[in-house]
Write a protein that holds these residues in place. Structure first.
Motif: not given
Length: 304
Positions: A136-137, A140, A145-146, A148
């Motif tokens: 996630r890091e 991002s 990330d949006d 995923r």
């Protein structure tokens, strides 16, 4: 990279040191009996962004494969991140040119990024909470990330490219290598990708190496370039990259360097415009001197 050596966060990953990231010493590569390139003598500083430039078949991807230890040298030596090529790959993130074609289209973006940590298809080893947080890091940071939960087949080429960068980034590399990352992307997607690379370099001091045909989009972030000409790699710092003679030799057509409000860029004349250029007959020694001619001219002018 194992848990004992992996940085706690991405911000710790690419921190540069004073030693060169890559050192070529009379390095050469063959394919069968054919010499792809030889007499590679240069080093690439840590924390820099360098392009590898050359015409088709010049050996750009071959150079990266040699750096990864996938192709043996027939001559000389190649040191990568302080060790012989192939021994430090746990510190390297690699984005191949055909990334999207190598990954199953039914994987989600997050699953694809997690492959950078697990190295396996799912269902064999469970994904840990720490690995998912790490993915996630990385996502991002690259701005996906949006997305995923989207499957790769549902994403645009530019978004898939940023997923590929996140997959290479997730293990915390010190060197990021990308093979034609801007190919087949529209201008907006190219700018987004270049912006991600700039952030990686500025915020993490990550060393980045990019194979590219067209330097114009990369020029604002480049520190240097390696030109593959006449079967010889020639290293040029940023103030030497925009050399009209060198670029003319490289691309086989007249190249002009112009200054615009957005910065320096190089252009080729319109095909309909007459060209007063003669066929290139420079020998390798002359080519090796091309990227130094501006500095020499300045010294001569100063003496006058």
């Amino acid at each position: 990279m194992n848990a004992e050596t992996k940085p706690e966060s991405l911000q710790e990953a690419g921190t540069a040191d004073d030693k060169p990231a890559l050192v070529f010493r009379d390095a050469g590569i063959k394919r069968g009996e054919r010499i792809i390139w030889q007499h590679g003598n240069f080093s690439i500083p840590s924390g820099s962004i360098t392009a590898i430039v050359g015409t088709n078949g010049a050996g750009k991807t071959t150079m990266m494969k040699a750096e990864l230890g996938l192709l043996p040298l027939f001559n000389g030596s190649l040191t990568v991140l302080g060790g012989p090529a192939g021994t430090t790959n746990h510190l390297i993130g690699y984005v191949p040119q055909n990334y999207a074609g190598d990954i199953e289209s039914n994987l989600t973006a997050e699953q694809s990024v997690l492959l950078g940590l697990t190295g396996t298809r799912f269902g064999i080893h469970p994904v840990t909470r720490a690995q998912r947080a790490r993915a996630r890091e990385a996502m991002s940071f690259t701005g996906v990330d949006d997305k995923r939960h989207y499957r790769l087949s549902e994403l645009s080429g530019g978004l898939r490219q940023r997923v590929a960068i996140a997959q290479a980034l997730v293990s915390g590399p010190k060197l990021l290598m990308l093979d034609e990352p801007l190919a087949n992307l529209d201008l907006a997607a190219q700018r987004e990708t270049v912006h991600v690379l700039a952030r990686l370099n500025h915020e993490m001091s990550m060393t980045i190496q990019v194979v590219a045909h067209d330097l114009n989009m990369l020029l604002p972030i480049l520190d240097s370039a390696v030109y593959l000409l006449d079967g010889h790699p020639h290293y040029a710092r940023m103030n030497e990259v925009l050399d009209a003679d060198l670029l003319t030799h490289l691309y086989g057509t007249k190249v002009q360097v112009v200054t615009t409000p957005q910065g320096d860029m190089f252009v080729t004349p319109d095909p309909d415009e007459p060209e007063d250029i003669t066929p290139d007959i420079h020998n390798p020694d002359e080519v090796a001197g091309f990227h130094r001619h501006h500095a020499e001219n300045r010294e001569q002018e100063a003496e006058l």
